[in-house]
Design an enzyme around this catalytic site. Structure first.
Site, short mmCIF file in Angstrom:
data_model
loop_
_atom_site.label_atom_id
_atom_site.label_comp_id
_atom_site.label_asym_id
_atom_site.label_seq_id
_atom_site.Cartn_x
_atom_site.Cartn_y
_atom_site.Cartn_z
N ASP A 38 29.17 32.14 35.48
CA ASP A 38 28.93 33.54 35.87
C ASP A 38 27.44 33.83 35.85
OD1 ASP A 38 31.22 36.06 35.81
OD2 ASP A 38 29.09 36.62 35.83
N VAL A 65 25.82 33.05 42.66
CA VAL A 65 26.41 32.50 43.89
C VAL A 65 25.57 32.81 45.13
CG1 VAL A 65 28.76 32.52 42.96
CG2 VAL A 65 27.96 34.47 44.35
N TYR A 156 32.70 44.50 52.91
CA TYR A 156 33.63 43.80 52.00
C TYR A 156 34.81 43.23 52.79
CZ TYR A 156 36.77 43.26 47.94
OH TYR A 156 37.61 42.77 46.98
N THR A 191 40.48 45.91 36.67
CA THR A 191 39.38 45.09 36.14
C THR A 191 38.18 45.98 35.89
OG1 THR A 191 38.42 44.65 38.31
CG2 THR A 191 40.15 43.13 37.58
N1 NAD Z 1 39.76 44.33 41.15
C1 NAD Z 1 40.36 44.46 42.32
O1 NAD Z 1 41.07 45.46 42.57
C2 NAD Z 1 40.22 43.38 43.36
C3 NAD Z 1 41.08 43.42 44.47
C4 NAD Z 1 40.97 42.44 45.45
C5 NAD Z 1 40.02 41.43 45.31
N2 NAD Z 1 39.20 41.42 44.23
C6 NAD Z 1 38.21 40.33 44.14
O2 NAD Z 1 38.40 39.61 42.95
C7 NAD Z 1 37.16 39.03 42.56
C8 NAD Z 1 36.89 39.38 41.10
O3 NAD Z 1 36.77 40.79 40.99
P1 NAD Z 1 37.05 41.56 39.62
O4 NAD Z 1 37.76 42.80 39.97
O5 NAD Z 1 37.63 40.63 38.62
O6 NAD Z 1 35.55 41.99 39.24
P2 NAD Z 1 34.74 41.95 37.87
O7 NAD Z 1 33.55 42.80 38.10
O8 NAD Z 1 35.61 42.25 36.72
O9 NAD Z 1 34.29 40.42 37.78
C9 NAD Z 1 33.42 39.89 38.75
C10 NAD Z 1 32.53 38.83 38.08
O10 NAD Z 1 31.68 38.28 39.11
C11 NAD Z 1 30.39 38.11 38.54
N3 NAD Z 1 29.38 38.10 39.58
C12 NAD Z 1 29.02 39.12 40.40
N4 NAD Z 1 28.04 38.72 41.22
C13 NAD Z 1 27.78 37.42 40.92
C14 NAD Z 1 26.87 36.46 41.42
N5 NAD Z 1 25.99 36.76 42.39
N6 NAD Z 1 26.90 35.21 40.91
C15 NAD Z 1 27.76 34.91 39.91
N7 NAD Z 1 28.63 35.77 39.38
C16 NAD Z 1 28.64 37.01 39.88
C17 NAD Z 1 30.22 39.30 37.59
O11 NAD Z 1 29.20 39.07 36.63
C18 NAD Z 1 31.61 39.41 36.99
O12 NAD Z 1 31.74 38.65 35.80
C19 NAD Z 1 36.11 39.57 43.54
O13 NAD Z 1 35.89 38.64 44.56
C20 NAD Z 1 36.78 40.81 44.11
O14 NAD Z 1 36.30 41.14 45.39
C21 NAD Z 1 39.27 42.36 43.25
#
Ligand code: NAD
Length: 269
Positions: A38, A65, A156, A191
């Protein structure tokens, strides 16, 4: 439980929070050794330390990333930790809703860079290691935003649609190397990403809950279990697909919640 010397190895990128953290936990419970990567290095260390205390071996590494050299270094570190890499889950992400007509280049490119190009960077870096594995798998993260019109999510949604195209392309191209690749497309998940947007007044919790016929958001573990299935040999003939984990959100259509259709005249039951 896997020890230091046994069990397949998974690299969970974005594993310090939310869906990634739940995935690291779930894989560890299923006997995987996990590398938590991360941008939030304190969070990655916290998750890996917690997992390591309960039994399976876990390692952490910092990664951004949006940087090819960072992704390559983190992937090398992960693969060399136990000299194998069996699965990669690129789960990093951010949220930044805004009206499409006001979307500026910087914000547009940042979202594409993290979600779409970031996913491609992670998979490209992992390929040389995965092709050496016995049953290699990739699970990418899409979203229902790639399937339904979601206002204020232009960049997005475009990125997530791109992720699903990446999955289809690589499923065919990398099949000769034995690599399976799939995606999950979650609905709204409880989340920190979503909690922060709700707290800031950028999302409304009760509106989100009503989107699914189950009238609730998903728990991160409910997405993590689907990811763990797709990463496991139990999904050995599943590749190139996207599994919706959305509580029927995308198939609900216009039918009003709780309304039962009247009996058809003349029908005998
Ligand atoms: N939460 C939702 O409702 C939801 C729905 C559909 C898809 N998603 C997708 O699921 C994935 C995870 O989301 P989440 O809700 O768990 O979010 P979150 O914010 O809880 O976790 C995301 C993590 O990604 C890390 N991160 C962000 N930018 C980064 C970078 N440049 N390099 C490395 N790490 C990085 C953050 O530090 C964090 O730990 C994402 O791709 C999000 O688009 C989430």
């Amino acid at each position: 439980m896997a020890g230091e010397d046994e069990g397949p190895v998974a690299l969970v990128i974005g594993g310090a929070s939310g869906i990634g953290e739940a995935t690291a936990d779930e894989l560890a419970q299923q006997g995987w050794r996990v590398v938590v990567a991360d941008r939030d290095t304190e969070g990655a260390e916290r998750v890996a330390t917690r997992i390591g205390k309960t039994g399976p071996a876990a390692h952490w590494v910092g990664v951004d990333v949006t940087s090819t050299s960072s992704v390559e270094a983190a992937t090398r570190d992960a693969a060399e930790r136990w000299n194998r890499l069996d699965a990669v889950i690129p789960c990093a992400g951010v949220i930044d809703p805004s009206p499409s007509d006001a979307l500026e280049d910087d914000a547009l490119l940042r979202m594409l860079d993290i979600h779409l190009v970031g996913t491609i960077r992670c998979l490209r870096a992992a390929f040389p290691y995965l092709r050496e594995a016995a049953e290699p798998a990739i699970v990418a993260i899409s979203s229902v935003a790639a399937h339904i019109g979601t206002p204020h999510r232009l960049s997005y949604a475009a990125a997530k649609g791109g992720v699903e195209s990446v999955v289809r392309t690589l499923a065919v191209e990398w099949a000769p190397s034995g690599i399976r690749i799939n995606a999950v497309a979650p609905g709204w998940v409880k989340t920190p990403m979503i909690a922060t947007a709700i707290d800031a007044g950028r999302l409304d919790a009760s509106t989100l809950e009503k989107l699914s016929p189950f009238e609730r958001l998903a728990e991160p573990v409910e997405v993590a279990r689907a990811i763990a299935f797709l990463a496991s040999p139990a999904a050995s003939y599943v590749s190139g697909t996207t599994l919706l984990v959305d509580g029927a959100l995308t198939v609900r259509g216009p039918w009003p919640q709780g309304v039962v259709p009247p009996p058809v005249r003349g029908h005998r039951s």
